[in-house]
Write a protein that holds these residues in place. Structure first.
Motif, mmCIF file in Angstrom:
data_model
loop_
_atom_site.group_PDB
_atom_site.id
_atom_site.type_symbol
_atom_site.label_atom_id
_atom_site.label_comp_id
_atom_site.label_asym_id
_atom_site.label_seq_id
_atom_site.Cartn_x
_atom_site.Cartn_y
_atom_site.Cartn_z
ATOM 1 N N ASP A 1 15.336 2.015 -5.244
ATOM 2 C CA ASP A 1 14.126 2.140 -6.054
ATOM 3 C C ASP A 1 12.860 2.065 -5.210
ATOM 4 O O ASP A 1 11.758 1.942 -5.748
ATOM 5 C CB ASP A 1 14.097 1.052 -7.138
ATOM 6 N N GLY A 2 13.004 2.127 -3.884
ATOM 7 C CA GLY A 2 11.824 2.136 -3.028
ATOM 8 C C GLY A 2 11.234 0.760 -2.783
ATOM 9 O O GLY A 2 10.146 0.644 -2.222
ATOM 10 N N ARG A 3 11.939 -0.287 -3.200
ATOM 11 C CA ARG A 3 11.428 -1.633 -2.937
ATOM 12 C C ARG A 3 12.098 -2.206 -1.685
ATOM 13 O O ARG A 3 13.184 -1.771 -1.293
ATOM 14 C CB ARG A 3 11.670 -2.545 -4.151
ATOM 15 N N ILE A 4 11.426 -3.185 -1.089
ATOM 16 C CA ILE A 4 11.946 -3.779 0.139
ATOM 17 C C ILE A 4 13.119 -4.693 -0.174
ATOM 18 O O ILE A 4 13.091 -5.450 -1.145
ATOM 19 C CB ILE A 4 10.825 -4.566 0.844
ATOM 20 N N GLU B 1 -8.032 8.431 0.776
ATOM 21 C CA GLU B 1 -8.058 9.841 0.425
ATOM 22 C C GLU B 1 -7.652 10.050 -1.037
ATOM 23 O O GLU B 1 -8.237 10.853 -1.723
ATOM 24 C CB GLU B 1 -7.086 10.621 1.322
ATOM 25 N N GLU B 2 -6.624 9.315 -1.467
ATOM 26 C CA GLU B 2 -6.094 9.565 -2.810
ATOM 27 C C GLU B 2 -5.206 8.402 -3.235
ATOM 28 O O GLU B 2 -4.527 7.797 -2.402
ATOM 29 C CB GLU B 2 -5.240 10.848 -2.770
ATOM 30 N N ILE B 3 -5.250 8.090 -4.516
ATOM 31 C CA ILE B 3 -4.294 7.118 -5.054
ATOM 32 C C ILE B 3 -3.590 7.753 -6.240
ATOM 33 O O ILE B 3 -4.086 7.692 -7.367
ATOM 34 C CB ILE B 3 -4.994 5.815 -5.518
ATOM 35 N N PRO B 4 -2.437 8.410 -6.007
ATOM 36 C CA PRO B 4 -1.698 8.960 -7.146
ATOM 37 C C PRO B 4 -1.239 7.784 -8.011
ATOM 38 O O PRO B 4 -0.741 6.791 -7.480
ATOM 39 C CB PRO B 4 -0.490 9.655 -6.499
ATOM 40 N N THR B 5 -1.430 7.904 -9.330
ATOM 41 C CA THR B 5 -1.136 6.739 -10.175
ATOM 42 C C THR B 5 0.214 6.832 -10.884
ATOM 43 O O THR B 5 0.547 5.962 -11.683
ATOM 44 C CB THR B 5 -2.241 6.552 -11.237
ATOM 45 N N ASP B 6 1.006 7.858 -10.565
ATOM 46 C CA ASP B 6 2.297 8.043 -11.248
ATOM 47 C C ASP B 6 3.159 6.787 -11.210
ATOM 48 O O ASP B 6 3.713 6.367 -12.234
ATOM 49 C CB ASP B 6 3.098 9.197 -10.622
ATOM 50 N N ASN B 7 3.288 6.195 -10.019
ATOM 51 C CA ASN B 7 4.167 5.029 -9.895
ATOM 52 C C ASN B 7 3.662 3.854 -10.719
ATOM 53 O O ASN B 7 4.435 3.186 -11.389
ATOM 54 C CB ASN B 7 4.300 4.612 -8.425
ATOM 55 N N GLY C 1 0.798 -1.227 0.000
ATOM 56 C CA GLY C 1 0.000 0.000 0.000
ATOM 57 C C GLY C 1 0.828 1.273 0.000
ATOM 58 O O GLY C 1 0.560 2.206 -0.762
ATOM 59 N N TRP C 2 1.871 1.316 0.843
ATOM 60 C CA TRP C 2 2.684 2.532 0.971
ATOM 61 C C TRP C 2 3.533 2.779 -0.263
ATOM 62 O O TRP C 2 3.983 3.896 -0.492
ATOM 63 C CB TRP C 2 3.571 2.441 2.211
ATOM 64 N N GLN C 3 3.757 1.749 -1.066
ATOM 65 C CA GLN C 3 4.598 1.927 -2.246
ATOM 66 C C GLN C 3 3.840 2.584 -3.393
ATOM 67 O O GLN C 3 4.432 3.279 -4.203
ATOM 68 C CB GLN C 3 5.160 0.569 -2.693
ATOM 69 N N VAL C 4 2.523 2.352 -3.430
ATOM 70 C CA VAL C 4 1.750 2.876 -4.570
ATOM 71 C C VAL C 4 1.842 4.391 -4.663
ATOM 72 O O VAL C 4 2.221 4.892 -5.731
ATOM 73 C CB VAL C 4 0.293 2.385 -4.499
ATOM 74 N N PRO C 5 1.572 5.238 -3.668
ATOM 75 C CA PRO C 5 0.978 4.948 -2.374
ATOM 76 C C PRO C 5 -0.546 5.084 -2.404
ATOM 77 O O PRO C 5 -1.088 5.930 -3.117
ATOM 78 C CB PRO C 5 1.565 6.054 -1.505
ATOM 79 N N LEU C 6 -1.203 4.265 -1.594
ATOM 80 C CA LEU C 6 -2.625 4.415 -1.374
ATOM 81 C C LEU C 6 -2.757 5.234 -0.095
ATOM 82 O O LEU C 6 -2.522 4.736 1.005
ATOM 83 C CB LEU C 6 -3.303 3.048 -1.234
ATOM 84 N N ALA D 1 0.239 -5.241 -12.132
ATOM 85 C CA ALA D 1 0.633 -4.716 -10.829
ATOM 86 C C ALA D 1 -0.175 -5.484 -9.787
ATOM 87 O O ALA D 1 -1.396 -5.414 -9.797
ATOM 88 C CB ALA D 1 0.344 -3.222 -10.738
ATOM 89 N N VAL D 2 0.505 -6.238 -8.947
ATOM 90 C CA VAL D 2 -0.202 -6.975 -7.898
ATOM 91 C C VAL D 2 -0.145 -6.130 -6.627
ATOM 92 O O VAL D 2 0.934 -5.888 -6.080
ATOM 93 C CB VAL D 2 0.436 -8.344 -7.629
ATOM 94 N N VAL D 3 -1.303 -5.658 -6.172
ATOM 95 C CA VAL D 3 -1.344 -4.741 -5.042
ATOM 96 C C VAL D 3 -1.937 -5.436 -3.809
ATOM 97 O O VAL D 3 -2.965 -6.112 -3.902
ATOM 98 C CB VAL D 3 -2.197 -3.501 -5.387
ATOM 99 N N ALA D 4 -1.271 -5.283 -2.692
ATOM 100 C CA ALA D 4 -1.776 -5.814 -1.423
ATOM 101 C C ALA D 4 -3.029 -5.038 -1.036
ATOM 102 O O ALA D 4 -2.980 -3.816 -0.878
ATOM 103 C CB ALA D 4 -0.708 -5.687 -0.338
ATOM 104 N N GLY D 5 -4.152 -5.730 -0.911
ATOM 105 C CA GLY D 5 -5.397 -5.072 -0.584
ATOM 106 C C GLY D 5 -5.493 -4.678 0.867
ATOM 107 O O GLY D 5 -4.618 -5.005 1.664
#
Lengths: 413, 413
Positions: B143-146, A114-120, A97-102, A132-136
């Protein structure tokens, strides 16, 4: 390139074999030409294990620490899913989550997105990643700490990503193959609904058809995200599979009643002979809310001699809290009533359908059907697209069956 | 306020009960007036479970995904430890590697620590936190990855934090109560060493006394971090507990030999009759390194007629790789040798002591003691503070016992 969000719940990623089955569905959608965001839950049982540890450690736990612990389950699934896809030759990577970041509020354990910037993510897709596999279920709060969205929050995560990325659709893979006209365990002629409106789904979700989290449907409605519920245990992922949840339109079935929901463990509480004065409702329901009682239906009887009966329903396991709160008000003199009567043996049955807006008399028809079966109605509430009744619990299945039959829900309109 | 780093390994946080025992030790140090950074490993077994999932999913897994998955175990322990401390009334919070941040290289699965900016931790202590519980073993790459630091990396995390925070000391809590003169399972008169130099500890760590990760000792030496090894299963945390690992000084025991280490699963490989030309060593050991063979001891025989025998040792499970690499060189004509002889039944025994620097004849004494016991020596290597010999594996215990007795390591100097 069109984007698709696919969400897999706990039973759909329960072990490595299930993760592999889910990954194959993702691979199909990639082959169909989509860039895919996959939202994963924790492997089923993992979150409960961690919640158990937290509760044992600290009965009044720090919610920020709770979030830091229980969010781990989704991270594990996300990594394993990305690796499984890579094994299939698909360029995928995992995101926490923090990497997206959500980004969320700081309300730990029940944070709002609040926001999901999609730049990354955009950069990731541009660099060649297909998935992109995102941890829910998780995000990052304003102070940089991990937050979670509350149980079932992965549905909400999925819809939020679909909205942020203007995805073509958000597919929720679960262990049922769609939304049914009612619970097939009760009515064996229950039929899968092909297409349902957000409003109807909202009423059904909050009324006990526990397939989709209510917040996720609200979010889908607000951002007009086409939502689909389908089974990860079926092979079919074509557009005829599952149930589509979309904006109400003319192509929908012309049925007036679309589905029948129920909620089993309800209780009815009546405050007998309360002074009927302005502000009395606030004086009762404010303290109930403060006590953590989720009041659902409310009925106020006709006043006689300046006194009235006030009846409400709530989950049966909250009755004690309600009693304590009301008795405290009586003791302190803030509220006067003759008696507090509770009935813990009731259930709620609801009919939902957007067609009710234009069809008068549906509620009356419902009452007649139930009367014909000898089912006594305790409380009634109605909205534009819903009629709910409280009945004795022992008649619940009978009521659901009778209504499903009478309104011929087994037939496609 | 003085700062202390306390690190608890997997068996010391194996379950909620062990976490509670560890937390009590932290509480004692807080009561002693320290600000404490606690570094935690995953609950024992958890990391292996996740590694198993990764291996099953993908034999040639993506190392970045591996790191994302296996770092979860430490996050769980960190949150639970923080909650346990809060329950004891201690103001604590958890930190994941990326939150600190602990910055590393991008070498996933074996990342090196680049920097630990302490601003966030400083602010946390200034705001009233008494304890920062940090998830060990993990960091964040450029690169911000773990990233993870490799197995046992939590020791390294602990020492790095001690260095970054100029901590008074770094206490490594484990399941043994200190460093012994040799393995007590082999020699029952083995004695706990009170104080040992970094150099000696390095030799002992890399020689098979698996209490501390080699990198963590190197780091402690470079930054002069006083390191202590002690047991989380003992109540005593006073300064008489455990073994101190510090800079060499005059107050140390005057023993010439400080400890005897062994490594059981070694193999000896001999290339018979290799052309003795310049660059021959590079021609052999370059390809071996490329093949992932960890060559330890190397001996080259006296040359005869322009040909020589080249012998080296490596872990027994790497012999096949070594054979393949050498035979490939022979086939391609890059290397010519008559025969490749392997002996998989050898073990290494090493004596370590800073006193050897000023005492001549220690190696000769060692050879004599072994000869008296009829133990044949296959290979010998020496350094300033160490003598290692390769012997037949069946004599290993005998050799360790004979040396321990002869040099009277059971006696305090």
């Amino acid at each position: 390139m069109s984007r698709l969000v696919m969400k897999f719940g706990g039973t759909s990623v329960a072990d490595l074999e299930r993760i592999s089955v889910a990954a194959k569905k993702v691979a199909q959608e990639v082959a169909n030409g989509h860039e895919v965001v996959v939202i994963v839950s924790a492997m089923s049982g993992k979150t409960n294990e961690m919640v158990g540890w937290v509760r044992q450690t600290s009965p009044i736990y720090d919610r920020a620490e709770y979030d830091a612990v229980v969010s781990s389950g989704e991270n594990i699934t996300a990594g394993l899913m990305a690796m499984t896809l890579q094994e299939m030759g698909i360029n995928a990577r995992s995101w926490q989550g923090w990497q997206v970041p959500l980004k969320t509020t700081d309300a730990h354990e029940a944070a709002r997105i609040e926001e999901i910037p999609t730049d990354n993510l955009d950069a990731s897709f541009a660099s060649g990643h297909k998935v992109a596999v995102v941890a829910g279920f998780q995000g990052i709060g304003p102070d940089g700490r991990i937050t979670t969205l509350g149980r079932g929050g992965s549905d909400t995560t999925a819809v939020a990503f679909a909205a942020a990325l203007s995805a073509e659709r958000c597919d929720i893979y679960t262990d049922v193959d769609g939304i049914y006209t009612t619970d097939p365990r009760i009515v064996d002629t229950a039929r899968k609904i092909r297409k349902i409106s957000y409003e109807e789904m909202l009423e059904l979700a909050s009324l006990g058809a526990k397939v989709l989290q209510t917040r996720s449907v609200e979010l889908a409605m607000r951002y007009q995200v086409p939502l689909r519920v389908l089974s990860s245990f079926d092979d079919d992922i074509s557009m005829t599979a599952g149930t589509m949840v979309v904006q109400e339109d003319d192509t929908m079935e012309s049925k007036v009643v679309h589905g029948i929901a129920y909620s089993k463990d309800e209780a009815k509480v009546t405050l007998v002979s309360v002074a009927d004065r302005p502000g009395i409702a606030a004086a009762i329901f404010g303290p109930l809310a403060d006590a953590g009682v989720n009041v659902d239906m409310i009925v106020q009887n006709i006043s006689e001699d300046g006194r009235t009966d006030m009846t409400f329903s709530c989950p049966v396991d909250q009755v004690e809290r309600a009693e304590n709160a009301m008795n405290a008000l009586k003791t302190s003199g803030e509220l006067n009533f003759a008696e507090l009567a509770t009935d813990k043996e009731v259930a709620k049955v609801s009919m939902v359908g957007v067609g009710m807006r234009s069809h008068a008399g549906i509620a009356a028809q419902m009452f007649q059907i139930l009367a014909n079966e000898g089912v006594n109605i305790r409380v009634i509430t109605t909205s534009e697209i819903k009629v709910s009744v409280l009945v004795d619990r022992k008649y619940m299945e009978l009521a659901v069956r009778a209504l499903h039959d009478a309104f011929e829900l087994e037939k496609v309109a």
